[in-house]
Design an enzyme around this catalytic site. Structure first.
Site, PDB file in Angstrom:
ATOM      1  N   GLY A  28       0.823  -1.199   0.000  1.00 42.62           N
ATOM      2  CA  GLY A  28       0.000   0.000   0.000  1.00 42.62           C
ATOM      3  C   GLY A  28       0.858   1.250   0.000  1.00 42.62           C
ATOM      4  O   GLY A  28       0.363   2.355   0.213  1.00 42.62           O
ATOM      5  N   GLY A  78       4.148  -3.683  -4.803  1.00 40.51           N
ATOM      6  CA  GLY A  78       4.160  -3.765  -6.255  1.00 40.51           C
ATOM      7  C   GLY A  78       4.453  -2.381  -6.812  1.00 40.51           C
ATOM      8  O   GLY A  78       5.544  -2.078  -7.297  1.00 40.51           O
ATOM      9  N   ARG A 128      -5.774   2.444 -16.383  1.00 35.80           N
ATOM     10  CA  ARG A 128      -5.869   3.048 -15.046  1.00 35.80           C
ATOM     11  C   ARG A 128      -6.626   4.384 -14.994  1.00 35.80           C
ATOM     12  O   ARG A 128      -7.420   4.597 -14.080  1.00 35.80           O
ATOM     13  CB  ARG A 128      -4.484   3.191 -14.416  1.00 35.80           C
ATOM     14  N   TYR A 178      -9.584   3.651 -12.519  1.00 32.90           N
ATOM     15  CA  TYR A 178      -9.400   4.166 -11.157  1.00 32.90           C
ATOM     16  C   TYR A 178      -9.351   5.684 -11.090  1.00 32.90           C
ATOM     17  O   TYR A 178      -8.992   6.229 -10.045  1.00 32.90           O
ATOM     18  CB  TYR A 178      -8.050   3.716 -10.588  1.00 32.90           C
ATOM     19  N   CYS A 236     -13.204   2.609 -29.292  1.00 31.32           N
ATOM     20  CA  CYS A 236     -14.573   3.063 -29.455  1.00 31.32           C
ATOM     21  C   CYS A 236     -15.331   2.964 -28.144  1.00 31.32           C
ATOM     22  O   CYS A 236     -16.232   2.142 -27.960  1.00 31.32           O
ATOM     23  CB  CYS A 236     -15.234   2.324 -30.604  1.00 31.32           C
ATOM     24  N   GLU A 237     -14.872   3.748 -27.209  1.00 31.04           N
ATOM     25  CA  GLU A 237     -15.454   3.996 -25.896  1.00 31.04           C
ATOM     26  C   GLU A 237     -14.796   5.313 -25.524  1.00 31.04           C
ATOM     27  O   GLU A 237     -13.784   5.655 -26.106  1.00 31.04           O
ATOM     28  CB  GLU A 237     -14.957   3.006 -24.836  1.00 31.04           C
TER      29      GLU A 237
HETATM   30  C1  LIG Z   1      -1.852  -6.162  -5.187  1.00 30.07           C
HETATM   31  C2  LIG Z   1      -1.285  -6.690  -3.950  1.00 30.07           C
HETATM   32  C3  LIG Z   1      -0.086  -6.139  -3.445  1.00 30.07           C
HETATM   33  C4  LIG Z   1       0.642  -4.985  -4.071  1.00 30.07           C
HETATM   34  O1  LIG Z   1       0.000  -3.761  -3.843  1.00 30.07           O
HETATM   35  P1  LIG Z   1       0.696  -2.380  -4.289  1.00 30.07           P
HETATM   36  O2  LIG Z   1      -0.278  -1.336  -3.916  1.00 30.07           O
HETATM   37  O3  LIG Z   1       0.945  -2.452  -5.750  1.00 30.07           O
HETATM   38  O4  LIG Z   1       1.985  -2.261  -3.571  1.00 30.07           O
HETATM   39  C5  LIG Z   1       0.416  -6.719  -2.302  1.00 30.07           C
HETATM   40  N1  LIG Z   1      -0.196  -7.765  -1.691  1.00 30.07           N
HETATM   41  C6  LIG Z   1      -1.345  -8.304  -2.152  1.00 30.07           C
HETATM   42  C7  LIG Z   1      -1.944  -9.437  -1.448  1.00 30.07           C
HETATM   43  C8  LIG Z   1      -1.918  -7.772  -3.286  1.00 30.07           C
HETATM   44  O5  LIG Z   1      -3.063  -8.308  -3.729  1.00 30.07           O
END
Ligand SMILES: *Cc1c(COP(=O)(O)O)cnc(C)c1O
Length: 401
Positions: A218, A261, A298, A302, A328-329
């Protein structure tokens, strides 16, 4: 990466194109490990779903990173990239018992997020230790689609059900070797995060043989100037201290895990697209590019902001544009953006295109997915070819009609 280099890459590999700068990935990885250097056992598991090209996975493996996976396919990619099974954790949601068993057979650490499967798995495989995903019911994250720790979230076993987890453990003789939470993207408030962590520490104490505590991810990265990002140094300082105290109380040096991630790959990615058409309307000037929500969803999915610049005319006078795709959206990448004057044929560069961009790409409108290039030790490598018409037809089965 500088504009000139990116422009040269679109000359060499054409557009649309994804480019990943591995130096940035490495520096982000080191930023986290540096912030938690006071913790004896630290493990960063890269969340493969953000960007899952096998070469990117290999880069993480070379850094001694672990891998966080959410499907058996990601597990297999990780193994193929060279990760040892014990360096992969599998955190699925809503998958079948069969898939979980198949992954466990590969020697991968399993993380279970519901009581029903926990009980079934424990009965059949009491010797396989499992991690449990807890939902601490702490609200984090700036977007309802990516906030996964709240009360209505489908993720995790409710913190209020710990007594039930314990009963399952007792009845089956299985071992819980880790506790996990992932409260969703966009941690800005360190104290909220620390509060959720306390819940996790308390949960860990309920089990007498924990090897690791996984705090999920997060971490927020800046998307535009002035954006606040997670203060990783502050988090590192505060959580490390608390974690080390926990280890003392618990009487064991357990491992602290994270699974970022976005933080690791978002800023390393650039998406390059060519302007097909400039269209003046009564209300705005559209710049239409040779891409769309099929390649980068994205902004529409989002409401994410991606900084867009015109790398073909960086000194041109600034004007206001709406950048749109060819699907085409309605696929608007950015409205009312101040960008150096755009001409047809110019290359636009989208920033923060490393995480959840290519990995969410599709063939909508029967378009080809773009090529991917990786910059590694100063050299560019094509790491995924642009698709061709054969790819579009590959799994279609023609029948006589
Ligand atoms: C998607 C996900 C992450 C990575 O989240 P980020 O916000 O990209 O850092 C980590 N753990 C789990 C279980 C996830 O589903």
């Amino acid at each position: 990466m500088d504009r000139k280099a990116l422009l040269e890459l679109t000359g060499k590999y054409q557009s649309p194109l994804y480019v990943y700068d591995t130096e940035k990935i490495i520096s982000q990885y080191k930023k986290i490990t540096g912030a938690f250097s006071k913790v004896k056992n630290l493990k960063i598991n890269y969340a493969a779903k953000a960007l899952s090209n096998i070469n990117i996975l290999k880069v993480f493996n070379s850094l001694k990173s672990g891998l966080d996976t959410v499907s058996i396919q990601e597990v297999k990619l990780g193994l193929k990239a060279g990760f040892a099974p014990e360096n992969i954790i599998y955190t699925p949601n809503g998958v079948s018992l069969q898939e979980i068993e198949d992954v466990a057979k590969l020697g991968i650490q399993i993380n279970i997020d519901n009581l029903s499967i926990l009980e079934l798995f424990g009965q059949k495989h009491p010797k396989v230790p499992v991690c449990i995903r807890i939902n601490p019911h702490i609200m984090a994250g700036g977007n309802s689609k990516i906030s996964v720790g709240h009360i209505d979230s489908k993720f995790g076993i409710s913190i209020h059900q710990v007594p039930h987890i314990k009963r399952v453990v007792e009845n089956t003789g299985m071992r819980i070797n880790g506790v996990h939470m992932h409260t969703g993207s966009d941690i800005l408030d360190i104290d909220t995060f620390l509060r959720a962590s306390e819940i996790l520490f308390n949960t860990a104490k309920e089990f007498d043989n924990i090897d690791f505590i996984d705090f999920g991810s997060g971490f927020k990265v800046p998307y535009k100037e002035g954006d606040i990002s997670t203060n990783i140094e502050e988090l590192g300082k505060k959580l490390s201290q608390r974690f080390n105290n926990f280890c003392k109380e618990y009487g064991k040096d357990v491992t602290l895990m994270f699974e970022p991630g976005k933080f690791l790959v978002s800023e390393a990615g650039y998406f390059l697209a060519k302007v097909n058409v400039i269209k003046q309307t009564t209300s705005t000037v559209f710049a239409g590019i040779d891409s769309g929500l099929n390649h980068l969803i994205r902004p529409m999915f989002y409401n994410s902001y991606h900084h867009i610049e015109n790398i073909s005319n960086p000194k041109g006078r600034e004007r206001f544009y709406s950048i749109v795709g060819y699907i085409c959206e309605s696929d608007t990448f950015g409205s009312n953006r101040r960008i150096n004057e755009i001409s047809e044929g110019d290359i636009l560069c989208f920033h923060n295109a490393g995480a959840y961009c290519y990995s969410m790409a599709s063939n909508y409108n029967s378009r080809y997915r773009p090529a991917e290039v990786m910059i590694y030790k100063g050299k560019d490598y094509l790491i995924r070819k642009r698709e061709t018409f054969e790819d579009i037809l590959k799994n279609q089965v023609e029948v006589s009609v």
